[in-house]
Design a protein around this motif. Sequence first.
Motif, PDB file in Angstrom:
ATOM      1  N   VAL A  54      -9.677   1.010   3.063  1.00  0.00           N
ATOM      2  CA  VAL A  54     -10.836   0.747   4.147  1.00  0.00           C
ATOM      3  C   VAL A  54     -11.418   0.165   5.486  1.00  0.00           C
ATOM      4  N   GLY A  55     -11.626  -0.248   5.965  1.00  0.00           N
ATOM      5  CA  GLY A  55     -11.193  -1.128   7.568  1.00  0.00           C
ATOM      6  C   GLY A  55     -11.663  -0.265   8.407  1.00  0.00           C
ATOM      7  N   GLY A  56     -11.723  -0.864   9.514  1.00  0.00           N
ATOM      8  CA  GLY A  56     -12.674  -0.435  10.748  1.00  0.00           C
ATOM      9  C   GLY A  56     -12.269   0.349  11.732  1.00  0.00           C
ATOM     10  N   LYS A  57     -13.063   1.981  12.275  1.00  0.00           N
ATOM     11  CA  LYS A  57     -12.241   2.583  12.721  1.00  0.00           C
ATOM     12  C   LYS A  57     -11.668   1.902  14.283  1.00  0.00           C
ATOM     13  N   ASN A  58     -12.070   1.457  14.395  1.00  0.00           N
ATOM     14  CA  ASN A  58     -11.550   0.406  15.501  1.00  0.00           C
ATOM     15  C   ASN A  58      -9.833  -0.569  15.942  1.00  0.00           C
ATOM     16  N   LEU A 104      -6.444   2.439  -3.941  1.00  0.00           N
ATOM     17  CA  LEU A 104      -7.528   0.808  -2.617  1.00  0.00           C
ATOM     18  C   LEU A 104      -6.748   0.490  -1.946  1.00  0.00           C
ATOM     19  N   THR A 105      -7.032   1.050  -0.513  1.00  0.00           N
ATOM     20  CA  THR A 105      -6.311  -0.855  -0.096  1.00  0.00           C
ATOM     21  C   THR A 105      -7.609  -0.945   1.394  1.00  0.00           C
ATOM     22  N   ALA A 106      -7.224  -1.593   2.436  1.00  0.00           N
ATOM     23  CA  ALA A 106      -7.647  -1.924   2.592  1.00  0.00           C
ATOM     24  C   ALA A 106      -6.779  -2.843   4.054  1.00  0.00           C
ATOM     25  N   GLY A 107      -7.346  -2.779   5.679  1.00  0.00           N
ATOM     26  CA  GLY A 107      -7.158  -3.959   6.133  1.00  0.00           C
ATOM     27  C   GLY A 107      -7.459  -5.354   6.227  1.00  0.00           C
ATOM     28  N   SER A 155       1.046  -1.054  -0.082  1.00  0.00           N
ATOM     29  CA  SER A 155       0.099   0.252   0.239  1.00  0.00           C
ATOM     30  C   SER A 155       1.110   1.033  -0.250  1.00  0.00           C
ATOM     31  N   VAL A 156       1.924   1.345   0.728  1.00  0.00           N
ATOM     32  CA  VAL A 156       2.364   2.743   0.253  1.00  0.00           C
ATOM     33  C   VAL A 156       3.654   2.811  -0.754  1.00  0.00           C
ATOM     34  N   GLU A 157       3.572   1.713  -1.102  1.00  0.00           N
ATOM     35  CA  GLU A 157       4.409   1.482  -2.968  1.00  0.00           C
ATOM     36  C   GLU A 157       3.470   2.044  -3.540  1.00  0.00           C
ATOM     37  N   LEU A 158       2.280   1.702  -3.296  1.00  0.00           N
ATOM     38  CA  LEU A 158       1.247   2.019  -4.390  1.00  0.00           C
ATOM     39  C   LEU A 158       0.881   3.933  -3.609  1.00  0.00           C
ATOM     40  N   ALA A 159       1.019   4.266  -2.432  1.00  0.00           N
ATOM     41  CA  ALA A 159       0.496   5.891  -2.048  1.00  0.00           C
ATOM     42  C   ALA A 159       1.311   7.102  -2.882  1.00  0.00           C
ATOM     43  N   LYS A 160       2.877   5.774  -3.324  1.00  0.00           N
ATOM     44  CA  LYS A 160       3.277   7.499  -3.540  1.00  0.00           C
ATOM     45  C   LYS A 160       3.097   7.366  -4.923  1.00  0.00           C
ATOM     46  N   LYS A 161       2.532   6.491  -5.729  1.00  0.00           N
ATOM     47  CA  LYS A 161       2.150   6.254  -7.141  1.00  0.00           C
ATOM     48  C   LYS A 161       1.467   7.428  -7.376  1.00  0.00           C
ATOM     49  N   SER A 162      -0.027   8.059  -6.526  1.00  0.00           N
ATOM     50  CA  SER A 162      -1.044   7.518  -6.337  1.00  0.00           C
ATOM     51  C   SER A 162      -1.215   9.038  -5.952  1.00  0.00           C
ATOM     52  N   ASN A 163      -2.635   9.984  -6.390  1.00  0.00           N
ATOM     53  CA  ASN A 163      -2.853  11.132  -5.909  1.00  0.00           C
ATOM     54  C   ASN A 163      -3.945  10.973  -4.386  1.00  0.00           C
ATOM     55  N   ILE A 164      -4.356  10.090  -4.590  1.00  0.00           N
ATOM     56  CA  ILE A 164      -5.016   9.678  -3.603  1.00  0.00           C
ATOM     57  C   ILE A 164      -5.219   8.308  -2.864  1.00  0.00           C
ATOM     58  N   SER A 176      -6.903  -1.313  14.610  1.00  0.00           N
ATOM     59  CA  SER A 176      -5.028  -1.132  14.598  1.00  0.00           C
ATOM     60  C   SER A 176      -4.620  -1.070  13.389  1.00  0.00           C
ATOM     61  N   ASN A 177      -4.837  -2.004  12.921  1.00  0.00           N
ATOM     62  CA  ASN A 177      -4.264  -3.004  11.687  1.00  0.00           C
ATOM     63  C   ASN A 177      -4.536  -1.961  10.071  1.00  0.00           C
ATOM     64  N   SER A 178      -5.636  -1.625  10.205  1.00  0.00           N
ATOM     65  CA  SER A 178      -6.473  -0.351   9.287  1.00  0.00           C
ATOM     66  C   SER A 178      -5.557   0.640   9.771  1.00  0.00           C
TER      67      SER A 178
END
Length: 109
Positions: free
Chosen positions: A38-42, A87-90, A25-34, A44-46
């Motif tokens: 998606v994950g649970g607000k509680n 897009l990424t998710a827990g 996900s970090v590698e994808l974020a480096k190539k993305s604008n946004i 810790s992994n997400s």
Amino acid sequence: CSLLECEIVLNKSICFAQKSINTASVELAKKSNIMIVVGGKNSSNSIELFNNVKQHCNAIFIENIHDWKDALKKQNIQFKKDTHFGLTAGASTLKDELVELKKLIENEI
């Protein structure tokens, strides 16, 4: 041992699957604008996943895939035809949810 005699040790850890998701996900974020996480607000992994990707691009964190437009509006982020989004998710988020979210976004831009 009885409960009063046992030593309890708690370690902050993250499962192997989530470590792999974080790295990709970090590698994808480096190539993305946004990035949309998606994950649970509680979860810790997400939360850790979100904190890692937002260091590299604009990011939103949603629990429900249908909340993506509202989350973008709240942060005043706009999708355009040339926007690179990731897009990424827990680990507990279903792949089908991400596929559906991708379709929802593609139908809007």
